[in-house]
Write an enzyme that holds these catalytic residues in place. Sequence first.
Site, short mmCIF file in Angstrom:
data_model
loop_
_atom_site.label_atom_id
_atom_site.label_comp_id
_atom_site.label_asym_id
_atom_site.label_seq_id
_atom_site.Cartn_x
_atom_site.Cartn_y
_atom_site.Cartn_z
CB CYS A 95 -55.48 46.66 -7.33
SG CYS A 95 -55.41 47.90 -6.02
CG HIS A 207 -58.18 49.10 -9.73
ND1 HIS A 207 -59.13 49.89 -9.15
CD2 HIS A 207 -57.02 49.38 -9.09
CE1 HIS A 207 -58.58 50.61 -8.18
NE2 HIS A 207 -57.30 50.33 -8.12
#
Length: 257
Positions: A95, A207
Amino acid sequence: MHLTIGWLYPKLMSTYGDRGNVICLERRCQWRNLDVSILPLDQDTDIESFAKFDVIVGGGAQDRQQEIVMRDLQGEKARIIKEKINAGIPGVFTCGSPQLLGKYYEPALGQKIDGLGILDLVTKHPGQNVPRCIGNVAFDIVAEPLRKDLEEMLGESPTVIGFENHGGRTYLGDVSPLGKVVSGYGNNGEDGFEGAFYHNAIATYAHGPLLPKNPFLADWLIIKSIEHKYQEKIILTPLDDSLAEQGRKTMLKRISG
Protein backbone atom coordinates in the site's frame (compact mmCIF):
# COMPACT_ATOMS: atom_id res chain seq x y z
CA MET A 1 17.45 -20.91 13.46
CA HIS A 2 15.97 -17.61 14.50
CA LEU A 3 14.41 -14.85 12.39
CA THR A 4 13.59 -11.30 13.47
CA ILE A 5 10.73 -9.61 11.64
CA GLY A 6 11.19 -5.85 11.47
CA TRP A 7 7.79 -4.11 11.48
CA LEU A 8 7.93 -0.58 10.09
CA TYR A 9 6.00 1.93 12.22
CA PRO A 10 3.28 -0.48 13.46
CA LYS A 11 1.21 2.27 15.11
CA LEU A 12 1.26 4.60 12.10
CA MET A 13 1.32 2.24 9.13
CA SER A 14 -1.27 -0.46 9.73
CA THR A 15 -4.31 1.35 8.38
CA TYR A 16 -5.59 -1.45 6.18
CA GLY A 17 -5.00 -4.50 8.34
CA ASP A 18 -1.50 -5.00 7.01
CA ARG A 19 -0.42 -6.32 10.42
CA GLY A 20 -1.82 -9.55 8.98
CA ASN A 21 1.36 -9.83 6.92
CA VAL A 22 3.44 -9.78 10.10
CA ILE A 23 1.17 -12.36 11.74
CA CYS A 24 1.30 -14.58 8.66
CA LEU A 25 5.11 -14.61 8.60
CA GLU A 26 5.26 -15.23 12.34
CA ARG A 27 2.79 -18.12 12.29
CA ARG A 28 4.31 -19.83 9.26
CA CYS A 29 7.67 -19.77 11.02
CA GLN A 30 6.19 -21.09 14.28
CA TRP A 31 4.31 -23.90 12.53
CA ARG A 32 7.68 -25.08 11.25
CA ASN A 33 9.33 -24.76 14.68
CA LEU A 34 11.47 -21.83 13.57
CA ASP A 35 12.20 -19.31 16.32
CA VAL A 36 10.82 -15.89 15.42
CA SER A 37 10.48 -12.49 17.06
CA ILE A 38 8.93 -9.18 16.05
CA LEU A 39 10.89 -5.95 16.25
CA PRO A 40 8.98 -2.63 15.95
CA LEU A 41 10.92 -0.16 13.81
CA ASP A 42 9.52 3.23 14.78
CA GLN A 43 10.21 6.59 16.38
CA ASP A 44 11.11 5.02 19.74
CA THR A 45 13.46 2.32 18.48
CA ASP A 46 17.12 2.97 19.29
CA ILE A 47 19.57 2.81 16.40
CA GLU A 48 21.38 -0.27 17.66
CA SER A 49 18.13 -2.26 17.77
CA PHE A 50 16.88 -0.76 14.50
CA ALA A 51 19.44 -2.76 12.53
CA LYS A 52 18.61 -6.19 13.97
CA PHE A 53 15.98 -7.44 11.52
CA ASP A 54 16.23 -10.34 9.07
CA VAL A 55 13.10 -9.50 7.08
CA ILE A 56 11.18 -6.24 6.97
CA VAL A 57 7.44 -5.56 6.63
CA GLY A 58 5.80 -2.21 5.87
CA GLY A 59 2.09 -1.43 5.59
CA GLY A 60 -0.27 1.36 4.61
CA ALA A 61 -1.08 4.74 6.08
CA GLN A 62 -3.13 7.86 5.51
CA ASP A 63 -1.31 10.88 4.09
CA ARG A 64 -0.84 12.54 7.48
CA GLN A 65 0.64 9.43 9.13
CA GLN A 66 2.76 8.77 6.06
CA GLU A 67 4.21 12.26 6.26
CA ILE A 68 5.16 11.69 9.92
CA VAL A 69 6.90 8.46 8.98
CA MET A 70 8.76 9.94 6.03
CA ARG A 71 9.96 12.83 8.18
CA ASP A 72 11.21 10.44 10.87
CA LEU A 73 12.80 7.90 8.54
CA GLN A 74 15.93 9.96 7.94
CA GLY A 75 19.59 9.90 8.88
CA GLU A 76 20.91 6.69 10.42
CA LYS A 77 17.56 4.91 10.16
CA ALA A 78 17.41 5.61 6.43
CA ARG A 79 21.00 4.45 5.98
CA ILE A 80 20.30 1.15 7.75
CA ILE A 81 17.27 0.33 5.62
CA LYS A 82 19.06 1.29 2.40
CA GLU A 83 22.07 -0.86 3.25
CA LYS A 84 20.00 -3.86 4.28
CA ILE A 85 17.76 -3.81 1.20
CA ASN A 86 20.75 -3.28 -1.09
CA ALA A 87 22.47 -6.21 0.63
CA GLY A 88 19.54 -8.50 -0.16
CA ILE A 89 17.56 -8.53 3.09
CA PRO A 90 14.04 -9.55 1.99
CA GLY A 91 11.00 -7.42 2.63
CA VAL A 92 7.40 -6.79 1.70
CA PHE A 93 6.08 -3.25 1.44
CA THR A 94 2.35 -2.86 0.81
CA CYS A 95 0.00 0.00 0.00
CA GLY A 96 1.66 3.25 1.15
CA SER A 97 5.03 1.94 2.30
CA PRO A 98 6.49 1.47 -1.23
CA GLN A 99 6.28 5.24 -1.52
CA LEU A 100 8.80 5.44 1.34
CA LEU A 101 11.30 3.57 -0.82
CA GLY A 102 10.80 5.75 -3.88
CA LYS A 103 12.23 9.14 -4.80
CA TYR A 104 9.29 11.22 -3.59
CA TYR A 105 5.57 11.36 -2.90
CA GLU A 106 3.45 14.29 -4.02
CA PRO A 107 0.28 14.41 -1.88
CA ALA A 108 -2.98 15.98 -3.00
CA LEU A 109 -2.36 18.79 -0.53
CA GLY A 110 0.91 19.97 0.95
CA GLN A 111 4.54 19.78 0.00
CA LYS A 112 6.34 17.05 -1.89
CA ILE A 113 7.90 14.55 0.54
CA ASP A 114 11.26 12.99 -0.28
CA GLY A 115 11.55 9.21 0.03
CA LEU A 116 14.59 7.04 0.64
CA GLY A 117 15.45 6.82 -3.05
CA ILE A 118 16.04 3.07 -2.91
CA LEU A 119 13.58 2.39 -5.73
CA ASP A 120 13.55 4.42 -8.93
CA LEU A 121 9.89 5.36 -8.73
CA VAL A 122 7.78 8.40 -7.92
CA THR A 123 4.22 8.68 -6.62
CA LYS A 124 1.87 11.55 -7.35
CA HIS A 125 -1.66 12.17 -6.11
CA PRO A 126 -3.73 13.52 -9.02
CA GLY A 127 -5.98 15.63 -6.77
CA GLN A 128 -8.79 15.38 -4.25
CA ASN A 129 -11.49 15.32 -6.92
CA VAL A 130 -9.98 12.34 -8.78
CA PRO A 131 -11.44 8.92 -7.82
CA ARG A 132 -9.25 6.56 -5.83
CA CYS A 133 -8.07 3.23 -7.21
CA ILE A 134 -10.23 0.84 -5.19
CA GLY A 135 -11.14 -2.81 -5.63
CA ASN A 136 -9.83 -6.33 -5.97
CA VAL A 137 -6.59 -6.67 -7.89
CA ALA A 138 -4.90 -9.66 -9.52
CA PHE A 139 -1.57 -9.77 -11.28
CA ASP A 140 0.94 -12.22 -12.72
CA ILE A 141 4.50 -12.06 -11.40
CA VAL A 142 6.97 -10.82 -14.03
CA ALA A 143 9.89 -9.83 -11.76
CA GLU A 144 12.98 -12.02 -11.88
CA PRO A 145 14.26 -13.99 -10.09
CA LEU A 146 11.04 -14.05 -8.04
CA ARG A 147 9.03 -15.60 -10.87
CA LYS A 148 11.63 -18.32 -11.42
CA ASP A 149 11.89 -19.02 -7.67
CA LEU A 150 8.12 -19.48 -7.39
CA GLU A 151 8.09 -21.81 -10.37
CA GLU A 152 10.76 -23.94 -8.71
CA MET A 153 8.84 -23.94 -5.40
CA LEU A 154 5.37 -24.59 -6.79
CA GLY A 155 5.77 -25.89 -10.32
CA GLU A 156 4.12 -22.71 -11.57
CA SER A 157 4.10 -18.97 -11.03
CA PRO A 158 0.64 -18.36 -9.53
CA THR A 159 -1.48 -15.26 -9.95
CA VAL A 160 -1.27 -12.93 -6.95
CA ILE A 161 -4.52 -11.55 -5.52
CA GLY A 162 -5.18 -8.65 -3.17
CA PHE A 163 -7.19 -5.52 -2.57
CA GLU A 164 -6.06 -2.03 -3.53
CA ASN A 165 -7.17 1.32 -2.16
CA HIS A 166 -4.88 4.19 -3.09
CA GLY A 167 -5.16 7.75 -4.28
CA GLY A 168 -1.56 8.14 -5.40
CA ARG A 169 -0.34 6.95 -8.76
CA THR A 170 3.09 5.36 -8.95
CA TYR A 171 5.35 5.57 -11.98
CA LEU A 172 8.39 3.33 -12.37
CA GLY A 173 11.79 4.40 -13.64
CA ASP A 174 14.71 2.01 -13.86
CA VAL A 175 13.25 -0.65 -11.59
CA SER A 176 11.48 -3.91 -12.41
CA PRO A 177 7.69 -4.05 -12.04
CA LEU A 178 6.52 -6.77 -9.68
CA GLY A 179 3.68 -7.94 -11.89
CA LYS A 180 1.45 -7.45 -14.90
CA VAL A 181 -2.13 -6.55 -14.03
CA VAL A 182 -4.79 -9.15 -14.79
CA SER A 183 -7.59 -7.20 -13.11
CA GLY A 184 -7.59 -3.89 -11.26
CA TYR A 185 -5.63 -0.65 -11.48
CA GLY A 186 -2.11 -1.53 -10.37
CA ASN A 187 0.43 1.24 -10.03
CA ASN A 188 -1.45 3.93 -11.91
CA GLY A 189 -4.28 2.47 -13.99
CA GLU A 190 -2.40 3.37 -17.16
CA ASP A 191 0.63 1.20 -17.94
CA GLY A 192 -0.68 -2.19 -16.76
CA PHE A 193 2.04 -2.79 -14.19
CA GLU A 194 1.72 -3.52 -10.48
CA GLY A 195 4.29 -2.90 -7.80
CA ALA A 196 8.05 -3.03 -8.04
CA PHE A 197 10.78 -5.55 -7.23
CA TYR A 198 14.34 -4.78 -6.18
CA HIS A 199 16.88 -7.34 -4.95
CA ASN A 200 14.61 -9.28 -2.51
CA ALA A 201 12.17 -6.47 -1.73
CA ILE A 202 8.55 -6.75 -2.85
CA ALA A 203 6.66 -3.46 -3.21
CA THR A 204 2.96 -3.54 -4.07
CA TYR A 205 -0.35 -1.74 -3.68
CA ALA A 206 -2.01 -5.11 -3.00
CA HIS A 207 -3.04 -5.64 0.58
CA GLY A 208 -6.08 -7.23 2.14
CA PRO A 209 -3.58 -8.36 3.60
CA LEU A 210 -1.27 -9.76 0.93
CA LEU A 211 0.54 -12.72 2.53
CA PRO A 212 -2.41 -14.68 3.99
CA LYS A 213 -4.03 -14.52 0.54
CA ASN A 214 -0.79 -15.58 -1.15
CA PRO A 215 1.08 -17.77 1.37
CA PHE A 216 3.69 -18.78 -1.20
CA LEU A 217 5.01 -15.22 -1.02
CA ALA A 218 5.36 -15.55 2.76
CA ASP A 219 7.30 -18.77 2.32
CA TRP A 220 9.55 -17.16 -0.30
CA LEU A 221 10.34 -14.36 2.17
CA ILE A 222 11.13 -16.86 4.93
CA ILE A 223 13.42 -18.86 2.63
CA LYS A 224 15.27 -15.77 1.48
CA SER A 225 15.63 -14.55 5.07
CA ILE A 226 17.17 -17.83 6.21
CA GLU A 227 19.44 -18.10 3.18
CA HIS A 228 20.68 -14.54 3.64
CA LYS A 229 21.25 -14.84 7.39
CA TYR A 230 22.72 -18.34 7.56
CA GLN A 231 24.21 -18.59 4.07
CA GLU A 232 22.70 -21.98 3.41
CA LYS A 233 19.95 -23.35 1.21
CA ILE A 234 16.73 -24.53 2.84
CA ILE A 235 13.56 -26.34 1.80
CA LEU A 236 10.63 -25.48 4.05
CA THR A 237 8.35 -28.15 5.48
CA PRO A 238 5.08 -27.99 3.48
CA LEU A 239 2.00 -26.66 5.27
CA ASP A 240 -1.65 -27.40 4.63
CA ASP A 241 -2.76 -24.34 2.64
CA SER A 242 -5.91 -25.94 1.25
CA LEU A 243 -8.26 -23.36 2.81
CA ALA A 244 -6.17 -20.48 1.52
CA GLU A 245 -6.10 -22.08 -1.93
CA GLN A 246 -9.88 -22.51 -1.94
CA GLY A 247 -10.23 -18.85 -1.07
CA ARG A 248 -7.81 -17.90 -3.84
CA LYS A 249 -9.73 -19.91 -6.43
CA THR A 250 -13.01 -18.31 -5.34
CA MET A 251 -11.53 -14.81 -5.51
CA LEU A 252 -9.91 -15.40 -8.92
CA LYS A 253 -13.23 -16.70 -10.24
CA ARG A 254 -15.01 -13.62 -8.88
CA ILE A 255 -12.41 -11.26 -10.35
CA SER A 256 -12.48 -12.91 -13.77
CA GLY A 257 -16.29 -12.79 -13.81
